[in-house]
Enzyme design. Structure first.
Site, mmCIF file in Angstrom:
data_model
loop_
_atom_site.group_PDB
_atom_site.id
_atom_site.type_symbol
_atom_site.label_atom_id
_atom_site.label_comp_id
_atom_site.label_asym_id
_atom_site.label_seq_id
_atom_site.Cartn_x
_atom_site.Cartn_y
_atom_site.Cartn_z
ATOM 1 C CG ASP A 12 -15.197 -2.814 20.524
ATOM 2 O OD1 ASP A 12 -14.790 -2.060 21.461
ATOM 3 O OD2 ASP A 12 -14.874 -4.153 20.488
ATOM 4 C CD GLU A 69 -1.357 2.260 1.866
ATOM 5 O OE1 GLU A 69 -0.166 2.281 2.644
ATOM 6 O OE2 GLU A 69 -2.007 3.444 1.854
ATOM 7 C CD GLU A 70 2.663 3.116 4.085
ATOM 8 O OE1 GLU A 70 2.403 4.001 3.329
ATOM 9 O OE2 GLU A 70 2.275 3.107 5.167
HETATM 10 N N1 DTR Z 1 -1.956 6.661 2.959
HETATM 11 C C1 DTR Z 1 -2.280 6.159 4.455
HETATM 12 C C2 DTR Z 1 -2.378 6.902 5.345
HETATM 13 C C3 DTR Z 1 -3.503 8.198 5.160
HETATM 14 C C4 DTR Z 1 -3.325 9.281 4.957
HETATM 15 N N2 DTR Z 1 -4.452 9.952 4.898
HETATM 16 C C5 DTR Z 1 -5.402 8.944 4.782
HETATM 17 C C6 DTR Z 1 -6.711 9.048 4.840
HETATM 18 C C7 DTR Z 1 -7.586 7.867 4.942
HETATM 19 C C8 DTR Z 1 -7.076 6.490 5.235
HETATM 20 C C9 DTR Z 1 -5.434 6.538 5.407
HETATM 21 C C10 DTR Z 1 -4.835 7.675 5.202
HETATM 22 C C11 DTR Z 1 -0.824 5.375 4.667
HETATM 23 O O1 DTR Z 1 0.322 6.137 4.863
HETATM 24 O O2 DTR Z 1 -1.011 4.229 4.826
HETATM 25 ZN ZN ZN Z 2 1.574 4.907 5.485
HETATM 26 ZN ZN ZN Z 3 -1.543 3.272 6.116
HETATM 27 CA CA CA Z 4 -13.753 -3.679 23.112
#
Ligand code: DTR
Ligand code: ZN
Ligand code: ZN
Ligand code: CA
Length: 445
Positions: free
Chosen positions: A311, A176-177
């Site tokens: 939760d 993802e990164e």
């Molecule tokens: N891109 C994600 C962190 C992140 C930054 N803004 C948002 C908004 C909604 C969810 C995630 C994020 C990361 O660095 O994994």
């Molecule tokens: Zn991240």
């Molecule tokens: Zn993240």
């Molecule tokens: Ca709990």
């Protein structure tokens, strides 16, 4: 209240008084309503996700990073070790797991997909989180937090033997990164016919930020409302997630037309004074000062935020997978089994239940199941509070009723009340000595 410590026998007059109290303006106790079918009951009332379990996974993922060069990044041994850890838990819990390989930046990446056997394969409720970290650290808030919450929700499904109408699928994404690589690869390789079967994708990326905010993705309205109602039931205000579009693994699903939603507790943006008023924390400080840094360790977690969001994730999975029509089946149970202490001769206490997914008003014969443990039930006054605050007296106090506990089902004509919203059970102990607690209560629609 006891005038002495002897157990008073209930005199015929006391019995008559209780019967009269039961008739005067109070809902008549009825024979215990037949319990809702297990499926219906389980379909709506998600179990509490134990914070200790979620944190146990954080510890394991932290150790994996420590044993593999300090990170769990794409292409590094720590990532594959993280996949192997999560997969082993799911295999042991009865999931059908698969690993989808892909290549990015010259390295092999892995998506882990887990299907819970059963449910309508044409209606898939899908929850996911990215499992990779950045190369600078262990990535505990980003995003072992989301990964652990999704894992523990999946394990809770297994522990409960939950069999919802819809099919449940869970995923842990790779890379993802590097730009949502794993989730994009999954969606791009999913045939259109399979995509259309996904009734909703729920994303959890950073849900334990130390200076936490409570943000809900403003994408699919039903998913958004499910999350917002849950937090309303906790009395926690939420805000719309405004920086999320395109920034996490829900984006490829959204681009493919799948309804999406999710939760987020914030990254490098700073918390405003108004947000401090809502949530506490520190004004002018980033929600997560260790975002993408080596200090994103197990110390970089707000336990309350992690617990609430875990939760909420379980609540959404249970709620959204309940009915194939969106309207939960009749006889649906909404319950709360958290214990609430009742102060002796003190202020009233309440326990909340969030009803969602209904249309219109509550039934004219709403069943209110009450389980209160107490050593002198005559001390207690019990009311049902509708979402708009209207009180329905379930039980009056009765000085002659010295028996223990209030375990009864009351029938309330709630047809003038909107069904969805936060309902409350209110209990007050109005006489000294003898104490107890709300053990659990439920509404059956
Ligand atoms: N891109 C994600 C962190 C992140 C930054 N803004 C948002 C908004 C909604 C969810 C995630 C994020 C990361 O660095 O994994
Ligand atoms: Zn991240
Ligand atoms: Zn993240
Ligand atoms: Ca709990």
């Amino acid at each position: 209240m006891r005038s002495n410590r002897l157990t008073l026998r209930r005199s015929p007059a006391a019995v008559a008084a209780v019967a009269l109290a039961a008739l005067l303006g109070t809902a008549a106790p009825t024979a215990q309503a037949a319990p809702a079918t297990d499926t219906a009951a389980a379909a709506v009332a998600a179990p509490d996700i134990p914070l200790a379990n979620v944190k146990g996974h954080l510890t394991q993922l932290s150790t994996i990073a420590a044993n593999n060069g300090g990170n769990r990044a794409h292409g590094r041994p720590g990532y594959k070790a993280s996949v192997d850890y999560v997969k082993a838990k799911l295999d042991a819990a009865g999931y059908t797991t698969s690993i989808q390989q892909f290549t990015s930046s010259g390295a092999t990446g892995y998506n882990l997909i887990a299907d819970w056997p059963g449910g309508d394969p044409n209606k898939v409720v899908f929850a996911g989180a990215h499992l990779d970290s950045v190369s600078s650290g262990a990535g505990i808030n980003d995003n072992a937090s989301g990964s652990a919450a999704v894992l523990e929700t999946a394990l809770a499904v297994s522990r409960a033997g939950y069999q919802p109408d819809k099919h449940l699928r869970f995923a842990w994404w790779g890379a993802e990164e590097l730009g949502l690589i794993g989730s994009k690869y999954y969606v791009n390789n999913l045939p259109a016919a399979e995509r259309s079967k996904i009734s909703g994708y729920l994303n959890f990326d950073m849900i334990g930020s130390p200076n936490a905010g409570y943000f809900v993705y403003d994408d699919d309205p039903v998913i958004e409302k499910t999350f917002k109602d849950y937090f309303a039931g906790l009395g926690v205000p939420t805000e719309i997630e405004t920086e999320g579009d395109g920034r996490s693994d829900h984006a490829p699903f959204k681009s493919a037309g799948v309804p999406v939603g999710g939760l987020f507790t914030g990254a490098s943006r700073t918390k405003t004074a108004a947000q401090v008023q809502k949530w506490g924390g520190t004004q002018g400080q980033a929600f997560d000062r260790c975002y993408h840094s080596s200090c994103d360790t197990t110390a970089n977690i707000n336990d309350t935020a992690l617990d609430r969001n875990s939760d909420a994730a379980a609540h959404a999975v249970w709620t959204l997978s309940a009915g194939s029509t969106g309207e939960p089946p009749t006889g649906t149970v909404f319950s709360n089994d958290a214990d609430v202490a009742i102060p002796d001769a003190g202020a009233a206490v309440t326990s909340s239940v969030t009803v969602s997914g209904r249309t219109g008003n509550a039934p004219a014969a709403l069943q209110v199941g009450v389980d209160i443990k107490h050593t002198y039930r005559g001390d207690l006054v019990v009311d049902l509070l509708a979402p708009d605050g209207t009180a329905y007296r379930l039980k009056n106090s009765s000085s002659g009723d010295s028996a223990d506990n209030v375990i009864a089902t009351y029938t309330v004509n709630a047809s003038s009340e909107v069904a969805n919203g936060v309902w409350k059970l209110r209990v007050q102990d109005i006489a000294r000595q003898d104490t107890g607690y709300i053990d659990s209560w439920k509404l059956t629609f």
